[in-house]
Design an enzyme around this catalytic site. Sequence first.
Site, short mmCIF file in Angstrom:
data_model
loop_
_atom_site.label_atom_id
_atom_site.label_comp_id
_atom_site.label_asym_id
_atom_site.label_seq_id
_atom_site.Cartn_x
_atom_site.Cartn_y
_atom_site.Cartn_z
N LYS A 1 0.83 -1.22 0.00
CA LYS A 1 0.00 0.00 0.00
C LYS A 1 0.86 1.26 0.00
CE LYS A 1 -2.05 -1.11 3.78
NZ LYS A 1 -1.30 -2.37 4.02
N THR A 2 1.83 1.32 0.90
CA THR A 2 2.69 2.50 0.98
C THR A 2 3.54 2.63 -0.26
OG1 THR A 2 2.68 2.43 3.40
CG2 THR A 2 4.49 3.64 2.34
N ASP B 1 -0.81 8.56 4.46
CA ASP B 1 -0.53 7.16 4.74
C ASP B 1 -1.13 6.76 6.09
OD1 ASP B 1 0.54 4.69 4.03
OD2 ASP B 1 2.49 5.09 4.95
N GLU B 2 -1.40 5.47 6.23
CA GLU B 2 -1.90 4.89 7.48
C GLU B 2 -3.16 5.59 7.97
OE1 GLU B 2 -0.74 2.12 8.27
OE2 GLU B 2 1.32 2.06 7.56
N CYS C 1 -6.01 -19.71 5.87
CA CYS C 1 -4.94 -19.78 6.87
C CYS C 1 -5.29 -18.96 8.11
CB CYS C 1 -3.61 -19.34 6.26
SG CYS C 1 -2.97 -20.52 5.04
#
Length: 184
Positions: free
Chosen positions: A16-17, A83-84, A176
């Site tokens: 993503k970053t 971001d984030e 998983c």
Amino acid sequence: MSGKLTIITGPMYSGKTTELLSFVEIYKLGKKKVAVFKPKIDSRYHSTMIVSHSGNGVEAHVIERPEEIRKYIEEDTRGVFIDEVQFFSPGLFEVVKDLLDRGIDVFCAGLDLTHKQNPFETTALLLSLADTVIKKKAVCHRCGEYNATLTLKVAGGEEEIDVGGQEKYIAVCRDCYNTLKKRV
């Protein structure tokens, strides 16, 4: 003309970053003025830069509250990169709407789901406003397939907001995730 909102989302370690940084580079190559932001809570790799897991980075304004973004926007700003976004309050939604109405393109990267598969509120709000959504996948830490869409917390308690990297989180596929959650 209104700005466009692009959301880059998915699990940890999905790039993503890295994708956000590629858009920053495109705007800079086009000689467009940009403003880049990261939340103060995220100091994993660098305190004043957005840095990807692969080590690439760009200087960023470090802020605590979304409203702080406004003071860094200039008349000729054409792109805002955040971001984030999951670490910001839902107030980011109104700030982004304002930027879009001012004709500024906004690019946001962040997790869509917590390690418990609950939506991050701020990311969910931004997704509802998005013109473009880029949903990333990662390689599953357990089976090795490129189908991981979830993040599993493997250390550090059950808090949903808990900044960390590979010491706390892995990317996994749904099968998983379910197998590993039974063991925890």
